[in-house]
Write a protein that holds these residues in place. Structure first.
Motif, short mmCIF file in Angstrom:
data_model
loop_
_atom_site.label_atom_id
_atom_site.label_comp_id
_atom_site.label_asym_id
_atom_site.label_seq_id
_atom_site.Cartn_x
_atom_site.Cartn_y
_atom_site.Cartn_z
N THR A 150 0.78 -1.17 -0.06
CA THR A 150 0.06 -0.16 -0.05
C THR A 150 0.87 1.26 -0.13
OG1 THR A 150 -1.73 -1.34 1.27
CG2 THR A 150 -1.77 1.16 1.41
N ALA A 151 1.91 1.29 0.93
CA ALA A 151 2.89 2.65 0.95
C ALA A 151 3.51 2.51 -0.52
CB ALA A 151 3.91 2.17 2.13
N GLU A 152 3.85 1.52 -0.85
CA GLU A 152 4.66 1.43 -2.43
C GLU A 152 3.58 2.24 -3.17
OE1 GLU A 152 6.18 -2.18 -3.34
OE2 GLU A 152 7.82 -2.18 -1.91
N GLN A 153 2.41 1.59 -3.35
CA GLN A 153 1.42 2.27 -4.39
C GLN A 153 1.23 3.78 -4.03
OE1 GLN A 153 0.10 0.59 -6.84
NE2 GLN A 153 -1.15 2.07 -7.56
N ALA A 154 1.33 3.97 -2.93
CA ALA A 154 0.78 5.37 -2.56
C ALA A 154 2.12 6.41 -2.96
CB ALA A 154 0.64 5.59 -1.09
N ALA A 155 3.49 5.69 -3.00
CA ALA A 155 4.60 6.52 -3.38
C ALA A 155 4.57 6.43 -4.89
CB ALA A 155 5.84 5.72 -2.75
N GLN A 159 4.59 9.91 -6.94
CA GLN A 159 5.49 9.96 -7.97
C GLN A 159 4.90 10.50 -9.32
OE1 GLN A 159 8.79 10.16 -7.64
NE2 GLN A 159 9.61 10.34 -9.82
N GLN A 160 3.97 9.81 -9.82
CA GLN A 160 3.23 9.99 -10.86
C GLN A 160 2.37 11.41 -10.65
OE1 GLN A 160 0.59 6.75 -11.20
NE2 GLN A 160 2.28 5.26 -12.18
N ASP A 161 2.08 11.89 -9.79
CA ASP A 161 1.38 13.39 -9.71
C ASP A 161 2.45 14.27 -9.52
OD1 ASP A 161 -1.04 11.85 -9.74
OD2 ASP A 161 -1.10 11.95 -7.69
N ARG A 162 3.54 14.05 -9.43
CA ARG A 162 4.51 15.32 -8.98
C ARG A 162 4.63 16.24 -10.40
NH1 ARG A 162 9.96 13.48 -6.61
NH2 ARG A 162 10.63 15.91 -6.62
N PRO A 163 4.69 15.63 -11.64
CA PRO A 163 4.84 16.28 -12.79
C PRO A 163 3.62 17.36 -12.99
CG PRO A 163 5.43 14.46 -13.39
CD PRO A 163 4.81 14.13 -11.98
#
Length: 210
Positions: A150-155, A159-163
Motif C-alpha cells: 500500500t505504501a509503495e502504491q501510494a509513493a 511520483q506520478q502526480d508530481r509532474p
C-alpha cells in the motif's frame, strides 16, 4: 429332540382328524399336540434317560447325566479355547509378532503400542500448536506485506502526480504575477516558473524510465 417331537405331534393331528371327518384351526391343532406331549412327557423323559444310559454303556442314570454334563463342559471349554487361540493369533499377527507369540509377548507389545500411541498424541498436540503459531505468523507477514504494498502504491501514485503538481504550480505562479499578487519582478517569476516546469519534465522522464 423336543422341537422334533412337537413337529411330529402337530403334523399327526390333521390326519387323525381327517379319519373322523373333522377339522380344527391351526391354533387348536397346536394345542392338541402340546397337550398330548405334556401327557407323555414322563414316559418320554424315561425313554431319553434309557437311551442315554445305553449310549454311555451304563445302567446308572445319574452316572449318564454326569457324563452328559461333563462332555458338554468339555465341548464348551474346547470352543472357548479355540476362540482364545484365534484371538491370540490375530493379535500376534496384528502386532507384528508372527503367529507363535505367547500372551506375555503380546501384552508387552501392546503396552509398547499404547506408549507409542501416547507419544503420537503428544506430537499431534505439538504439531497443532506449531500450526496455530505458523498461521498467526503468516497472517502477520501478509499484513506487513499488504501495508508495504500500500505504501509503495501510494509513493508510486505520488511520483506520478508530481509532474502535474509542478506544472500547476508554475501556471499558478504566472497567474498570481499577472494579477499583481506577487511583489517580485517578472524575470524572477519567469525563472521560478521555468524551474518548476523543468522539475516537472525531469520527474516525468524519471517515472517513464522507472
Amino acid at each position: 429332540m423336543t422341537n422334533h417331537l412337537h413337529a411330529r405331534a402337530f403334523n399327526a393331528v390333521a390326519p387323525a382328524l381327517k379319519k373322523v371327518d373333522q377339522q380344527l384351526p391351526l391354533s387348536a391343532r397346536k394345542a392338541v399336540a402340546e397337550a398330548v406331549l405334556a401327557e407323555l412327557k414322563p414316559e418320554l423323559d424315561r425313554l431319553v434317560d434309557y437311551e442315554n444310559r445305553i449310549m454311555w454303556d451304563t445302567t446308572c442314570g445319574s452316572c449318564a447325566r454326569v457324563l452328559d454334563s461333563s462332555i458338554r463342559e468339555t465341548e464348551r471349554a474346547e470352543k472357548a479355547e479355540a476362540e482364545t487361540e484365534a484371538h491370540r493369533l490375530a493379535l500376534s499377527q496384528a502386532l507384528g509378532l508372527g503367529t507363535g507369540a505367547p500372551w506375555d509377548a503380546i501384552r508387552g507389545r501392546a503396552g509398547d503400542v499404547d506408549r507409542l500411541q501416547g507419544k503420537v498424541l503428544e506430537l499431534d498436540a505439538e504439531i497443532a500448536k506449531l500450526r496455530d503459531l505458523l498461521r498467526v505468523e503468516n497472517k502477520r507477514a501478509n499484513d506487513a506485506i499488504g501495508r508495504e504494498e500500500t505504501a509503495e502504491q501510494a509513493a508510486l501514485e505520488a511520483q506520478q502526480d508530481r509532474p502535474v503538481v509542478f506544472r500547476e504550480a508554475a501556471d499558478a505562479l504566472g497567474t498570481a504575477y499577472e494579477e499583481g499578487r506577487i511583489p517580485y519582478g517578472g524575470d524572477y517569476v519567469d525563472m521560478c516558473a521555468d524551474e518548476l516546469r523543468r522539475l516537472a519534465d525531469e520527474t516525468q522522464q524519471a517515472g517513464a524510465q522507472g
